[in-house]
Every structure is written in structure tokens, then in C-alpha cells.
Enzyme design. Sequence first.
Site, mmCIF file in Angstrom:
data_model
loop_
_atom_site.group_PDB
_atom_site.id
_atom_site.type_symbol
_atom_site.label_atom_id
_atom_site.label_comp_id
_atom_site.label_asym_id
_atom_site.label_seq_id
_atom_site.Cartn_x
_atom_site.Cartn_y
_atom_site.Cartn_z
ATOM 1 N N HIS A 111 0.859 -1.078 -0.107
ATOM 2 C CA HIS A 111 -0.037 -0.009 0.082
ATOM 3 C C HIS A 111 0.838 1.271 -0.220
ATOM 4 C CE1 HIS A 111 -3.323 -2.802 1.203
ATOM 5 N NE2 HIS A 111 -4.023 -2.163 0.250
ATOM 6 N N HIS B 65 0.612 1.589 -5.704
ATOM 7 C CA HIS B 65 -0.672 0.652 -5.828
ATOM 8 C C HIS B 65 -1.811 1.967 -6.072
ATOM 9 C CE1 HIS B 65 -4.414 -1.237 -4.737
ATOM 10 N NE2 HIS B 65 -4.456 -0.163 -3.622
ATOM 11 N N HIS C 85 -7.351 6.887 -2.570
ATOM 12 C CA HIS C 85 -8.240 5.824 -1.815
ATOM 13 C C HIS C 85 -7.461 5.163 -0.683
ATOM 14 C CE1 HIS C 85 -6.301 2.733 -4.332
ATOM 15 N NE2 HIS C 85 -7.092 1.799 -3.524
#
Length: 765
Positions: free
Chosen positions: A491, A495, A531
Site C-alpha cells: 500500500h 498501488h 483511496h
Amino acid sequence: MRLTQEPIQVLLVFAKEDSQSDAFWWACDRAGFRCNIARTPESAVECFLDKHHEIVVIDGRHSRYFEPEAVCRLIRATKPSENTVLLAVVPQKPPDQEEPSVLPLLCAGFSRRYVENSSVSACYNELIQIEHGEVRCQFKLRACNSVFTALEHCQEAVEITSEDHVIQYVNPAFERMMGYHKGELIGKELTELPKSDKNRADLLDTINTCIKKGKEWQGIYYARKKSGDSIQQHVKITPVIGQGGKIRHFVAIKRPHSDNNKQVSQCELTVLTPPTECHSLRHRDRRKDSVDARSLSSRGSDGKTNRRYSSVARIHSMTIEAPITKVINIINAAQESSPVTVAEALDRVLEILRTTELYSPQLASKEDDPHTNDLVGGLMSDGLRRLSGNEYVFSKSTFQRTSYYITDHLAIPVTLNDVPPSIAEMLDDEERWEFNILELEAATHKRPLTYLGLKIFTGFGVCEFLSCSEATLRSWLQVIEGSYHASNSYHNSTHAADVLHATAYFLRKERVKSSLDQLDEVAALIAATVHDVDHPGRTNSFLCNAGSELAILYNDTAVLESHHAALAFQLTVRDSKSNIFKNIDRNQFRTLRQAIIDMVLATEMTRHFEHVNKFVNSINKPMAAIEESSSNSSDCEGQANIRNSPENRLLIKRMMIKCADVANPCRPLELCIEWAGRISEEYFAQTDEEKRQGLPVVMPVFDRNTCSVPKSQISFIDYFITDMFDAWDAFASLPGLMEHLSENYKYWKNLDEMKCKSLRPPPPP
Ligand SMILES: *[C@@H]1O[C@H](CO)[C@@H](O)[C@H](O)[C@H]1NC(C)=O
Ligand SMILES: *[C@@H]1O[C@H](CO)[C@@H](O)[C@H](O)[C@H]1NC(C)=O
Ligand SMILES: *[C@@H]1O[C@H](CO)[C@@H](O)[C@H](O)[C@H]1NC(C)=O
Ligand SMILES: *[C@@H]1O[C@H](CO)[C@@H](O)[C@H](O)[C@H]1NC(C)=O
């Protein structure tokens, strides 16, 4: 005249999908009716004006969404509703309560009332009763309009009288022939009108005797015009049987007769057919068809058609349903052939299922496979649901809050034009699905999000939409990218860049593009970018178990996703220099903000099956139904109506970001392998820390000493990916992705069979 038309169209107006709306849906399917679903009064009226449904079913059980009477009035206010049957679904009253009057519903314009019952058979019976009763009557009424239009325009003079010879109707040809205006005739008894004296004395009696016996009389007759002139007519008088099986009318058809010699007079028994026809039950058992929908996959000779059909077929055969939906369908089906007591018991079962979280991952987790169980447990549940109170460990935050200041002063481009040529060249490839984000990561010295963001946002005209400068956008991208943790092996901002890439790729797909507007696009690109911002490299379950600050702040619910969404807005408005929203008006900001938050929260896995199921039921199935019914030419308009409703656009956006977020298994093999290595490493690190700190180990299979990466990938694909991408592919048409998916899956299967247990799988052959 044919009094029915196929197929009957039914509109369901239900704010929320539940077993009742599902039951009507399947009942329509069984009866061979076409069915649309509307979620709001507005979309109901819009859909109704488009399709002119014969039957409209309005949910009247929850007035908190809309007033059923108000929706009914809205529909009744439209012209085509004159011939529509409106059915109100009302809640079941406890037996001790007085049955409420149906009058308010009737006054609002409803035709009937249906007491809530989500048995498919009950809905089916109701619908076919309506079809055979009121719908058919409405067809007859409509047919009457045509019949009278024909009468008004035909050349022959037509006169209809009552059983006692009072004139009830004359057509314009009759008026012309006799010189009367219809106003002078209607309501008069035939005997009041002047007669010609040229007829044989007994002719009228003969005629009367004949027709009173229910026979048809045909012959020549002299009539007297208004002017007093006699006119010789060929006349045919037919009695019509009406109410009570008695003769209620006589229809006389007259045309001028010129042949003076022949005076033929005939009295014949006519075949007195009542104007009704009873069609045999035409319903085809469509349910059987849809179960057989798998056979569709054999249609289409080329691979592409084949693949599309098979996606659609899979959706039809409902392999994609969450286990809970399958359970409900099975129970519904079993109820139909069960004795009353069993059916009632099953009703109670359904009641319980209805009030429980339908998409709860605990229910869905039927797997014996430890990889699946760990993934489901680790990704789909939060601390509270998994652990009992005493296992819930409060500890000082183990989660380091990041400093949001950018310390990395790598050469960052001033505008897109200043991007180094090697990177610019790389970015030219960005529209391809096979774009290599890892090369970009290396070439940009771990700044892939800023560079790719500049390129993609510019391509979609985001700066123009937000009225912000490219400098603001660049600064914003840097702030966001700087808030991803470079220390996470999965992450990190690569990504985010990967998800942004997939989102942009999906947004360019024809179906997606034509469903969404520019605000949706901008929101989706921003949502993809932010996100996972400030992701700590640990799962929600870990944070909950560890009693992290964030878990406490967000009550153990959607902890990370709430944080990503909240922080994204904090970071954006903190400094005007990087505030991409500073120039848009308040309303637009609120709409955009809402859309971004909704998409970021949709990436949370606890509601995975809910999002996928809603998408399949509200979008795939209705669109497939239209595609099938309009055989070779696809009904673009009908499909557009499905796609463009605000509710469905919301579902499309959620599905899009969900798919973008976990698209790794659909990437080219080498990328897929690298991502699998990175996510496994991040999970291993979590397991290490859990062991170190004596926390519950959330995903025991992700232990660096024992883990099988292929097995975990296979489970992840089986459980989360296949169905979701089948549905997304059926909508957006993504043959390339589906090919990669199946190749990658085979690759993992092979590795697994080779019992290769190396941590990082070997490079592709
Ligand atoms: C629902 O309909 C079914 C089938 O017609 C019937 O057997 C059942 O009793 C009904 N349930 C209720 C609660 O009325
Ligand atoms: C993301 O993590 C990987 C290690 O898995 C690393 O090689 C890469 O440089 C990181 N990317 C960024 C942008 O931090
Ligand atoms: C967490 O729960 C408390 C108490 O129920 C509530 O006041 C608070 O608003 C909740 N916070 C969030 C972020 O849901
Ligand atoms: C189906 O296609 C054929 C020829 O390709 C065409 O003649 C026919 O009208 C089409 N039918 C429908 C319902 O569009």
C-alpha cells in the site's frame, strides 16, 4: 381483434431491493412478462413514460422512502396511465388489527391492493390474475377506440340501437346518407322517425320477428331521409348479445341500393359470439429457460461472442449471488412445493434472514479452505465482529501517524511539458491496460502517482472542470503521494497509481463513458488517487485488535476507508496552494465530495458481496434481459435508461473503483506476480508484528515461514475476483482483462500443483 399484446410489461417501484421486489421480479420472469425496476418516484415516471407498462407495482410498505399514493398520483397524471393497472403492496397487519379500508388507495388511483407476501407463487398468481382480468379489459377498452374509429370512417351507414330500438349511435356515413345530424337521432325511438310508405306493409313486422329471435335480417328497405325523399337501401341488421345473455343491441348496416327488380329478404341465424375470447394460458415457464441460460454459452461461433454470452449466462444462472441470496432463492423454491406447515416455517426463516445482515461475510464464509477463511476474516471483518470483548486489546497506538510534510525534494515537473522525455514516452503508453506501472515507479524515483496523475487528470480535463491551475493540481498530487507510506510493500503510492490507471482505463470504456457524466469521472479519478492515502500497511482487523487511535476514532467500523476519505479532504483544503477544490461552487463541491467519499468507502471489503450483488441485480440482469428480448438488435434506449439513473450510476462507480482496487490478478502475468509478492510481504509483516506484540493473528496462513502464495492467490481469485469481474466484464466488456485473469489463474494453479513453496514465485516461464 387480438386483445393481448406480448409481452406484458411490468414496472416495479421499490426504493429498496428486498425479497418482495425479488419475488415480483421472478414472478414476471416466470409469467414471461418484461420487468423494470425504479427506485424513486422520478425514475418511475420517467420509465413509465418510456415503456407504458400495463402493470405498475408500487411498494407501499415504507412511507419513509416515498408515499405510495403520491407516486400513484404522479403516474395517474400521465396520459398513458389510462390503461394501466396500478397495484399497491401493503404491509401485513397483525391479526388483531382491523383491516384498513382500501378506499384511500382507490382514491389515489390504485386499481388493486396486494398484501405483502414474498412467495414467488403468490406474486405470480397475482400478476396473472391481473393479466387475465384487468389488463385484458384494458386491452378491450383500447380495442374499442380502434373499432369506433373504424366505424367513424367507413363508407357504410351504421346505426346501433338498444334492445327497445332507441338509437344509440350513428356514424358520419349514416348522417350523410339520411341528412340528419346525429344529435337529432340519438336517444330517439325508431318509431318516432318518419317512415317511407314504399315498403311492403308487413316488412317491419317481418324484420322485427326475425331479429327479436336473435337472427340476422338482410334485405332491401326504403328509408325516409330528413328531406322527405325515400331512399332504397340494402340493410343488414344484426342483434348483439350483451349482459345477461340477452339481446341488448341491434346493429344496422346500410348502403344505397339501386337494383329495383330484386327484393331479396333473408332471415338467417347468426353466430352470436360474445365479444370475448379466452386465450389459453400463454405463460411459458421462463424460469426453466433461465436455468438453462448456461446453454447460451454455446451460442456464437467466435470466441468473443462466446465469452460474452457466457458471462451473461453466468449472471443469469446466478452463480454470482452472495450465498445468502442463493439461500433465499432455494427457500422460495422449496416453499412452492411444500405443505403449508413447512412453507409457513420457511416464511419465518425468511423473516429472520431478512432482518439480519444479508451480506454478512460470516454467512458467506462457507469455505473449509484456510486461505479463504483467513482472507475473509482478515479483509472482511473488523475487530468487534471477530473478537469477544476480553480479546479486545486496548493498547497504545502502534500505528505511527505520518508527518504530512514533504521531505523528498526530487525533481518534480512544473508542468506536464517539463516531464523528462523518457518518462513522457513511457506515459504515452498509459491508455493501454498492459501499461507497466513498475517501470514508471522506477523511472520517477517512486513518484508514479504524481506523474501518472498529471497525465491522466489532464487527459480528462480535470483542471478545466475544477477551474484550477495545473500548478495546483501538481502540488495536490505531491501532497497526496507524499502521504502514502513508501515503507509499505504494497500500500504505497504505486498501488494508488495502479488503481488510478485502472480507473482511467475503465472510464474510457464505451459503456462506462456513456453512463457517467464528467463530475462522476472527476470524482472517480480523485477517489482512486486518494483511496488508500496514509495506509499504515495493516488491515482493519489489525487496527481494531491493536486498539489503534484510528480504530477508536472510527468505532472499529470501516476504519481505514473512513480515514483515507477524511484525510484526503483535510490534506486538500489545508493549503490553498494545493487545494484543487478552491474554485468550484459550494453545491458542486458537495456533490463531488459525496461521490468521492462514497467510492473510497466502497473499497472496504466487508460490503464486497453487497456491492457486487446490487450491481448484478440492478444492472447486469435488467440489461441482459433487454439484450435477450430484443434478440439481435440491442435495445440501446432501454439499456441507457438502466445505466443512467442516479442510483445505478452510483452502483457503477462503486463497482468500478472496487474492480480497479483489486485488478492485480487481471494484469499481465509479470505485474500480477509482483503485486502478489508485495501484498504477501505486507501481510507477513503484519503477522510478524502480531506475534511480536501478542496480538491475535488475523491471517495465520500469511506466515512467511509457511505461506503458499499460489494458494492464497487462488483463494482470493475464487472468492472475490471471478464473480465480480464476470459482472464488470458483462457490463464494460473487458476481454483483455478476462484473458489475463484466466492465464494468471492457470499459472497459480500450476505452481500450486508443483507444490512450490518459495515465498516469491519464480518468474514466468
Ligand atoms: C403467501 O402466499 C403463499 C402462496 O400463495 C401462501 O401459501 C401463504 O400463506 C402466503 N403467506 C402469507 C403470510 O399470507
Ligand atoms: C512500494 O513498495 C515496493 C516494495 O514492495 C517498493 O519496491 C517500491 O519502491 C514502493 N513504491 C513506492 C512508491 O514507495
Ligand atoms: C462512535 O460511537 C460514538 C458512541 O456511539 C458516537 O458518538 C460517535 O459519533 C461514533 N463515531 C463514529 C465516527 O461513528
Ligand atoms: C435481426 O437481424 C436481421 C438481419 O441481420 C434483420 O433482418 C432483422 O430485422 C433483425 N431483427 C430484429 C428484431 O432486429
